[in-house]
Design a protein around this motif. Structure first.
Motif, PDB file in Angstrom:
ATOM      1  N   GLN A 103      27.904  73.994   9.709  1.00 37.24           N
ATOM      2  CA  GLN A 103      27.919  73.223   8.463  1.00 37.24           C
ATOM      3  C   GLN A 103      26.519  72.722   8.124  1.00 37.24           C
ATOM      4  O   GLN A 103      26.268  71.523   7.925  1.00 37.24           O
ATOM      5  N   GLU A 160      21.694  60.406   4.288  1.00 37.67           N
ATOM      6  CA  GLU A 160      22.727  60.714   5.273  1.00 37.67           C
ATOM      7  C   GLU A 160      23.118  62.186   5.276  1.00 37.67           C
ATOM      8  O   GLU A 160      23.995  62.595   6.037  1.00 37.67           O
ATOM      9  N   VAL A 162      20.646  64.820   5.211  1.00 35.19           N
ATOM     10  CA  VAL A 162      19.469  65.642   5.522  1.00 35.19           C
ATOM     11  C   VAL A 162      19.193  65.548   7.016  1.00 35.19           C
ATOM     12  O   VAL A 162      19.048  64.441   7.543  1.00 35.19           O
ATOM     13  N   ARG A 180      18.156  70.376  13.741  1.00 37.73           N
ATOM     14  CA  ARG A 180      19.278  71.082  13.151  1.00 37.73           C
ATOM     15  C   ARG A 180      20.589  70.529  13.688  1.00 37.73           C
ATOM     16  O   ARG A 180      21.662  70.930  13.262  1.00 37.73           O
ATOM     17  N   VAL A 182      23.421  67.490  14.594  1.00 38.09           N
ATOM     18  CA  VAL A 182      23.964  66.356  13.848  1.00 38.09           C
ATOM     19  C   VAL A 182      23.319  65.055  14.320  1.00 38.09           C
ATOM     20  O   VAL A 182      23.066  64.148  13.541  1.00 38.09           O
ATOM     21  N   LYS A 210      22.727  68.718   5.889  1.00 33.62           N
ATOM     22  CA  LYS A 210      24.035  68.527   6.516  1.00 33.62           C
ATOM     23  C   LYS A 210      25.100  68.709   5.433  1.00 33.62           C
ATOM     24  O   LYS A 210      25.108  67.984   4.436  1.00 33.62           O
ATOM     25  N   THR A 212      29.241  69.071   4.203  1.00 32.07           N
ATOM     26  CA  THR A 212      30.553  68.529   4.559  1.00 32.07           C
ATOM     27  C   THR A 212      31.633  69.329   3.845  1.00 32.07           C
ATOM     28  O   THR A 212      31.385  69.908   2.779  1.00 32.07           O
TER      29      THR A 212
END
Lengths: 451, 451
Positions: A103, A160, A162, A180, A182, A210, A212
């Motif tokens: 993701q 929140e 990037v 890369r 989380v 990031k 979702t």
């Protein structure tokens, strides 16, 4: 300085433009402001190496560089003037990777927010930041301003979303910040520092984003009117206090509502009528909307709720018509204060007082879920009159006095520079300048912006 | 330097201790490491003014200051040695404000994470960061390390739950960073920069925290076993790829599982058996858990699912027994690499290879939702043997090669300093040092840590 332009043209060919139209366009953004005169040249980078080459030359010769994306900023941060080079990443629009399993997307900075999200949709994924400008603003610009939008009370702001950034520093050094994964806490969080730095610390040439999952389940939309904006703001505060988390919750004050209804050819409402829009999504969309509806009705609102997508879109169209409706009133200075959510009624009252005191119109919309207001100060003519600046100054003072901030999502740019010290204080401003210097010792990156 | 301790004692009285026990305790944290010798003194600040007074003196005299909270760090960042002052905020434990309407809390740094959350519970609110250490670690320490935890794949890390910070800089200046509003982009985001800075930039003396409603709805828990850890990791990756968002998803490798079962007095499993725990919450808890269960079964797992809270807690107890179970094996060096989620199987394979090559045990658990692994390198004796450091180095190399990072949530401290440059590179490390210098020109704050 023309020598540098010649050198760059020799190195980069037609990426360098001194056409009058290109120079003229780079004098302005969407703030309604314009720089004092034309910049030296506009360089439209197509590769990271182009960006590095321009900065190496500029650094060596001490020439100011104004980074520019889609030019949709609202604070003058991308405006360039005499003696400055414009370095545009608007042509770097590639999506380098979409990784469904992790993701994550890796993109160049020039891609438009909406174009990226259209490319992500078949994968069932999205990049959450959704500024109202998403059809015209670039991902790089969203990052440079830490853009918010309608959905961010529930889904977060750009910071929140990037994970990593590729940045070219003032001296041409390419640096890969972040990661890369989380999570990651290796060293100082320079990725977070770059987000919202408005082109003053480095030029963003790549981003690891990031993603979702696109929310599943129903979407429910409520359109409500209230006799006064204070009533509407109190209802939105009560919805937040009831632990309901709308995807979007928008307040429209009476002055803005009247202009929008006129613009859309819809009938007038009683004077003073204010509008509240609430949209919920996800598995609990309907139950959350019903709870919000009960609060609205109990607090004197007249509301309609729908789970029909088209009808929901028609309700949101009222909010989306804000910008075009403003154009029919005259020029506007769009402001962007934020206050703690509970202070929204007090801030609306302060705005009305300021408008009355100066005899001006300040139609205002607000992202109620996060306390972010956009007062539009209306004026005539090409220059912002002094009375508008005075009113803006009083708006900022009122927001700070309520525990708020100068800017929720647009940034400081040139427009709010004079008030920056009021919020930060002398000592923090000095510290911020020392950090700027650690990145850009010669001060060539977007000078006279922010600081 | 004793003069400075005398001066501080004259100014701060019994806040200053040179008792042997206090000095000895400040030599260590929970990393299993210990500094070379006792520090000069431990100052237990009770007010912001105490912190400022200590830093003003230390700055004037060029004495190193080691900030310390609850001392539960895992990387040696709070360890103090000869010639250093220890400045503890552990006694500053007050909750100054809980604002239900704005969902904000203002706290002193020393309050324990779990104590804060117990105080928030009657308000239906929580502070989302939940490191496994939450009963013993402080909010200030959580912020200084950008702590993660079991829930952060779904609910975010510490950085996303802090709106503003009060920080005392190296020279004693008190600075208020950030804001009380949900959004705000005024100047550089120094709040984000301070989060995870491990005491190198300033001392956190207050925090404005973003609270969130405690999730409502059911909680569903799945405990599953797989023939190999690679199978279990593949199942967790498939759950993520299916857009399911568990509140917690934990992998336990065969070596760790065997030790935990032994510790809990439970029967052995077949050699190689690995464990996967999945917990879902919110309105969609049951449907998400059923979807996860289908994936687990399809990929060869044997699973049990429950919506009974007590049974769910018993299932989680297996994971919670990890730390005590390790103590029965010997000393452990707890590592903290993170990799992109899809690389979890490859990282587990690399860990097994490294363990076999060196003939050591590396029981490993992972927060599978965010790709964060905690390999526990087991050794005998008081000193970490060279073979363990070599194996740790190989772990880091493997994580970086898979696109990962040295540390997901524990930080760099002293333990990972030697590898920092491998991830950041020389140029970024130099930039980070320049930023450190902008905050702390004399280099007195937590020297020899991180950088």
């Amino acid at each position: 300085m023309t020598d540098v332009v010649d050198l760059l043209r020799a190195a980069l060919g037609d990426a360098v433009s001194t056409e009058a139209d290109a120079l003229e366009a780079a004098r302005a953004d969407k703030s309604g402001q314009r720089s004092a005169g034309a910049p030296l040249a506009v360089i439209t980078a197509r590769t990271v190496e182009h960006v590095q080459a321009v900065l190496r030359s500029a650094h060596e010769h001490g020439i100011a560089v104004v980074p520019r994306g889609a030019g949709t900023g609202l604070t003058g941060a991308a405006m360039a003037g005499p003696g400055e080079l414009v370095l545009s990443t608007a042509a770097m629009t590639r999506i380098l990777e979409i990784d469904e399993a992790d993701q994550v997307a890796v993109v160049e900075p020039g891609i438009r927010n909406a174009d990226l999200n259209r490319a992500l949709e078949p994968h069932g994924l999205r990049w959450a930041p959704d500024p109202a400008s998403r059809e015209i603003s670039s991902v790089g610009g969203n990052i440079a301003t830490n853009a918010g939008g309608l959905l961010c009370a529930k889904y977060g702001v750009t910071r929140e979303a990037v994970l990593g950034l590729d940045v070219v520093l003032a001296d041409g050094t390419l640096m890969r910040l972040g990661h890369r994964t989380v999570k990651g806490v290796t060293g100082l969080d320079l990725t977070a520092l770059l987000i919202g730095s408005e082109g003053t610390l480095g030029i963003i040439v790549g981003a690891t984003l990031k993603l979702t999952p696109i929310p599943t389940g129903a979407v429910a939309t409520i359109g409500a009117t209230f006799p006064t904006i204070e009533d509407a703001a109190a209802a939105s505060a009560a919805i937040t206090a009831a632990r309901i988390r709308p995807a979007a919750m928008e307040l429209i004050d009476p002055v803005a509502l009247a202009a929008i209804l006129r613009h859309l050819g819809l009938p007038d409402r009683a004077p003073g009528t204010a509008h509240l829009l609430v949209q919920t999504d996800g598995e609990a969309a309907e139950s959350e909307a019903r709870a919000a509806l009960a609060i609205i009705t109990a607090l004197g609102g007249t509301a309609r709720m729908t789970t029909d997508q088209e009808e929901g879109e028609r309700m949101l169209a009222v909010r989306r018509a804000m910008h075009p409706a403003m154009e029919s009133l005259g020029q506007v200075l769009i402001e962007d204060v934020a206050v703690p959510r509970s202070q929204l009624p007090a801030m609306f009252a302060a705005i009305r007082t300021i408008a009355e005191r100066h005899g001006i119109l300040i139609p205002t919309v607000a992202h109620a879920g996060d306390g972010n207001l956009h007062p539009n100060l209306v004026y005539e003519g090409d220059e912002v009159p002094d009375v508008i600046w005075r009113a803006a100054g009083e708006l900022f003072e009122a927001a700070l006095a309520l525990g708020g901030t100068l800017t929720g999502e647009h940034g400081i740019g040139t427009l709010k520079r004079r008030w920056l010290v009021d919020e930060l204080g002398d000592e923090q401003l000095a510290l911020q300048r020392r950090i700027k210097q650690a990145f850009d010792p010669r001060g060539i990156l977007n000078p006279e912006k922010v600081f």
